[in-house]
Design a protein around this motif. Structure first.
Motif, PDB file in Angstrom:
ATOM      1  N   ALA A 157       0.833  -1.207   0.000  1.00  0.00           N
ATOM      2  CA  ALA A 157       0.000   0.000   0.000  1.00  0.00           C
ATOM      3  C   ALA A 157       0.864   1.252   0.000  1.00  0.00           C
ATOM      4  CB  ALA A 157      -0.927  -0.007   1.207  1.00  0.00           C
ATOM      5  N   PHE A 158       1.976   1.225   0.726  1.00  0.00           N
ATOM      6  CA  PHE A 158       2.882   2.386   0.748  1.00  0.00           C
ATOM      7  C   PHE A 158       3.500   2.609  -0.619  1.00  0.00           C
ATOM      8  CE2 PHE A 158       7.218   4.005   1.305  1.00  0.00           C
ATOM      9  CZ  PHE A 158       6.912   5.267   1.790  1.00  0.00           C
ATOM     10  N   ILE A 159       3.981   1.548  -1.241  1.00  0.00           N
ATOM     11  CA  ILE A 159       4.593   1.678  -2.570  1.00  0.00           C
ATOM     12  C   ILE A 159       3.565   2.171  -3.583  1.00  0.00           C
ATOM     13  CG2 ILE A 159       5.604   0.358  -4.471  1.00  0.00           C
ATOM     14  CD1 ILE A 159       7.054  -1.303  -2.314  1.00  0.00           C
ATOM     15  N   TRP A 160       2.341   1.653  -3.502  1.00  0.00           N
ATOM     16  CA  TRP A 160       1.289   2.123  -4.414  1.00  0.00           C
ATOM     17  C   TRP A 160       0.992   3.603  -4.207  1.00  0.00           C
ATOM     18  CZ3 TRP A 160      -3.459   4.113  -2.936  1.00  0.00           C
ATOM     19  CH2 TRP A 160      -4.311   4.408  -3.983  1.00  0.00           C
ATOM     20  N   SER A 161       0.937   4.038  -2.953  1.00  0.00           N
ATOM     21  CA  SER A 161       0.615   5.442  -2.696  1.00  0.00           C
ATOM     22  C   SER A 161       1.734   6.366  -3.161  1.00  0.00           C
ATOM     23  CB  SER A 161       0.322   5.658  -1.211  1.00  0.00           C
ATOM     24  OG  SER A 161       1.475   5.422  -0.436  1.00  0.00           O
ATOM     25  N   VAL A 162       2.988   5.943  -3.028  1.00  0.00           N
ATOM     26  CA  VAL A 162       4.092   6.779  -3.501  1.00  0.00           C
ATOM     27  C   VAL A 162       4.066   6.871  -5.023  1.00  0.00           C
ATOM     28  CG1 VAL A 162       6.599   6.885  -3.720  1.00  0.00           C
ATOM     29  CG2 VAL A 162       5.573   6.414  -1.502  1.00  0.00           C
ATOM     30  N   ARG A 163       3.831   5.762  -5.690  1.00  0.00           N
ATOM     31  CA  ARG A 163       3.821   5.769  -7.164  1.00  0.00           C
ATOM     32  C   ARG A 163       2.624   6.502  -7.737  1.00  0.00           C
ATOM     33  NH1 ARG A 163       6.109   0.025  -9.364  1.00  0.00           N
ATOM     34  NH2 ARG A 163       8.173   0.274  -8.469  1.00  0.00           N
ATOM     35  N   SER A 164       1.508   6.540  -7.011  1.00  0.00           N
ATOM     36  CA  SER A 164       0.322   7.210  -7.553  1.00  0.00           C
ATOM     37  C   SER A 164       0.283   8.692  -7.206  1.00  0.00           C
ATOM     38  CB  SER A 164      -0.944   6.526  -7.052  1.00  0.00           C
ATOM     39  OG  SER A 164      -1.079   6.683  -5.649  1.00  0.00           O
ATOM     40  N   GLY A 165       1.303   9.196  -6.498  1.00  0.00           N
ATOM     41  CA  GLY A 165       1.382  10.630  -6.235  1.00  0.00           C
ATOM     42  C   GLY A 165       0.605  11.094  -5.029  1.00  0.00           C
ATOM     43  N   GLN A 166       0.346  10.220  -4.086  1.00  0.00           N
ATOM     44  CA  GLN A 166      -0.412  10.610  -2.900  1.00  0.00           C
ATOM     45  C   GLN A 166       0.376  11.568  -2.010  1.00  0.00           C
ATOM     46  OE1 GLN A 166      -3.602   9.623  -2.114  1.00  0.00           O
ATOM     47  NE2 GLN A 166      -3.621   8.789  -4.168  1.00  0.00           N
ATOM     48  N   PHE A 167       1.696  11.585  -2.118  1.00  0.00           N
ATOM     49  CA  PHE A 167       2.510  12.438  -1.266  1.00  0.00           C
ATOM     50  C   PHE A 167       3.003  13.669  -2.005  1.00  0.00           C
ATOM     51  CE2 PHE A 167       2.978   8.208   0.637  1.00  0.00           C
ATOM     52  CZ  PHE A 167       2.494   8.497   1.905  1.00  0.00           C
ATOM     53  N   ASP A 168       2.495  13.928  -3.194  1.00  0.00           N
ATOM     54  CA  ASP A 168       2.861  15.141  -3.914  1.00  0.00           C
ATOM     55  C   ASP A 168       2.287  16.349  -3.195  1.00  0.00           C
ATOM     56  OD1 ASP A 168       4.159  13.656  -5.739  1.00  0.00           O
ATOM     57  OD2 ASP A 168       2.659  13.838  -7.308  1.00  0.00           O
ATOM     58  N   ASP A 169       2.895  17.486  -3.412  1.00  0.00           N
ATOM     59  CA  ASP A 169       2.481  18.704  -2.721  1.00  0.00           C
ATOM     60  C   ASP A 169       2.091  19.768  -3.747  1.00  0.00           C
ATOM     61  OD1 ASP A 169       2.044  20.622  -0.813  1.00  0.00           O
ATOM     62  OD2 ASP A 169       4.159  21.086  -0.551  1.00  0.00           O
ATOM     63  N   PRO A 170       0.903  19.678  -4.347  1.00  0.00           N
ATOM     64  CA  PRO A 170       0.531  20.668  -5.359  1.00  0.00           C
ATOM     65  C   PRO A 170       0.310  22.051  -4.767  1.00  0.00           C
ATOM     66  CG  PRO A 170      -1.294  19.176  -4.960  1.00  0.00           C
ATOM     67  CD  PRO A 170      -0.116  18.669  -4.183  1.00  0.00           C
ATOM     68  N   GLN A 171      -0.123  22.158  -3.513  1.00  0.00           N
ATOM     69  CA  GLN A 171      -0.307  23.480  -2.914  1.00  0.00           C
ATOM     70  C   GLN A 171       1.032  24.146  -2.647  1.00  0.00           C
ATOM     71  OE1 GLN A 171      -2.771  22.925   0.497  1.00  0.00           O
ATOM     72  NE2 GLN A 171      -4.642  22.704  -0.707  1.00  0.00           N
TER      73      GLN A 171
END
Length: 53
Positions: free
Chosen positions: A21-35
């Motif tokens: 789940a962690f690897i999936w979230s990193v690859r899908s951009g869940q930790f990106d910071d658009p703001q």
């Protein structure tokens, strides 16, 4: 002792599920910071130009 034979694979399975789940979230951009990107474009980090006369 029989319970350990059951709990160790369950613990490994849960750990691998969490890692997946962690690897999936990193690859899908869940930790990106658009703001943060939107705010950084408004900051003026340029140094003032010095006059060469």
């Amino acid at each position: 002792m029989e319970m350990l034979a059951f709990l160790i694979p369950v613990a490994l399975l849960l750990g691998l599920t969490g890692l997946g789940a962690f690897i999936w979230s990193v690859r899908s951009g869940q930790f990106d910071d658009p703001q943060g990107d939107a705010a950084r474009i408004l900051l003026d980090d340029d140094e003032p130009l010095t006059e060469r006369n």
